[in-house]
Design a protein around this motif. Structure first.
Motif, PDB file in Angstrom:
ATOM      1  N   ILE A  32     -52.774 -21.997  49.141  1.00 40.84           N
ATOM      2  CA  ILE A  32     -53.733 -22.792  49.921  1.00 40.84           C
ATOM      3  C   ILE A  32     -53.669 -24.286  49.589  1.00 40.84           C
ATOM      4  CG2 ILE A  32     -56.210 -23.068  50.441  1.00 40.84           C
ATOM      5  CD1 ILE A  32     -54.782 -20.574  51.688  1.00 40.84           C
ATOM      6  N   PRO A  33     -53.657 -24.689  48.292  1.00 43.09           N
ATOM      7  CA  PRO A  33     -53.553 -26.131  48.031  1.00 43.09           C
ATOM      8  C   PRO A  33     -52.261 -26.733  48.603  1.00 43.09           C
ATOM      9  CG  PRO A  33     -54.273 -24.969  46.062  1.00 43.09           C
ATOM     10  CD  PRO A  33     -53.881 -23.917  47.054  1.00 43.09           C
ATOM     11  N   LEU A  34     -51.170 -25.986  48.534  1.00 39.14           N
ATOM     12  CA  LEU A  34     -49.912 -26.503  49.087  1.00 39.14           C
ATOM     13  C   LEU A  34     -50.018 -26.622  50.620  1.00 39.14           C
ATOM     14  CD1 LEU A  34     -46.969 -27.406  48.872  1.00 39.14           C
ATOM     15  CD2 LEU A  34     -46.294 -24.994  48.942  1.00 39.14           C
ATOM     16  N   LEU A  35     -50.564 -25.584  51.270  1.00 43.05           N
ATOM     17  CA  LEU A  35     -50.716 -25.651  52.731  1.00 43.05           C
ATOM     18  C   LEU A  35     -51.625 -26.809  53.129  1.00 43.05           C
ATOM     19  CD1 LEU A  35     -50.823 -21.857  53.445  1.00 43.05           C
ATOM     20  CD2 LEU A  35     -49.431 -23.478  54.741  1.00 43.05           C
ATOM     21  N   ASN A  36     -52.625 -27.076  52.295  1.00 45.28           N
ATOM     22  CA  ASN A  36     -53.522 -28.193  52.575  1.00 45.28           C
ATOM     23  C   ASN A  36     -52.752 -29.515  52.542  1.00 45.28           C
ATOM     24  OD1 ASN A  36     -56.089 -29.344  53.061  1.00 45.28           O
ATOM     25  ND2 ASN A  36     -56.297 -29.817  50.877  1.00 45.28           N
TER      26      ASN A  36
END
Ligand code: 5GP
Length: 191
Positions: A32-36
């Protein structure tokens, strides 16, 4: 985009000479942090074109599309469904797409109520290979009389023809990582 390149380096696997597996962070397990960060990078690139809606295709384009939308004043995401050109297709916008990974023809469908004539559309997908999925989405936008303002991609396989064809027609294609080649299972990225 460095964080994506790092994730590809750490977790990505090349299969044969053309398939990239990034299930660990992009299209099975989701980081999720990477996709963000990826969504923010795409939003930063396209926000000056003021898209009204993001169009992607199920299933693996949806996560990146949603994070991009969050960074673009929370515009809606529409995802094309994959189905058969049957009675499900009645009154739907449809296009035929050859799937590179599954080696079969799919029909993609969008309800015309969700793409309104004159809207500016940003197309987003996880991968760009031969450009079939993207061409299908462009075709659907044409039927809906919408304007495609650009194409945002997670990973482009630069050794396949999709990116070249789209850019050659003057379309703004932004890919966050471009793969040069796959060698002995290792993924070699462009600088
Ligand atoms: P294209 O239509 O550009 O040939 O391929 C793009 C579509 O196929 C994307 O929607 C993506 O889901 C899938 N795809 C193409 N190449 C790969 C790949 O190497 N790995 C994965 N995981 N998906 C791919």
């Amino acid at each position: 985009m460095q964080a994506l390149k790092d994730a590809i380096g750490r977790y990505g696997k090349g299969i044969g000479s053309s398939i990239i597996k990034v299930d660990m962070f992009l299209n099975h397990r989701l980081d999720i942090p990477l996709l963000n960060l990826m969504g923010k990078a795409l939003a930063d690139h396209f926000e000056h074109k003021k898209p009204d809606v993001i169009l992607t295709v199920e299933a693996s384009g949806i996560a990146l599309a949603c994070f991009t939308a969050l960074h673009l004043q929370e515009i809606p995401v529409v995802f094309a469904k994959k189905g058969k050109a049957s009675n499900q297709a009645q009154d739907m916008l449809t296009s035929s797409v050859y799937s590179f990974t599954h080696q079969k023809e799919n029909t993609i469908l969008v309800d015309p109520r969700y793409l309104v004539k004159g809207q500016k559309v940003l197309i987003v997908d996880d991968f760009l290979a031969n450009g079939q999925a993207t061409e299908g989405l462009i075709n659907i936008c044409r039927q809906a009389e919408c304007e495609v303002i650009g194409i945002g991609i997670g990973i482009e396989k630069g050794f396949q023809e999709g990116g070249k064809g789209l850019r050659g027609r003057g379309i703004d294609v932004k890919s966050l990582a471009i793969v040069k080649t796959i060698r002995d299972g290792r993924i070699i990225l462009d600088d």
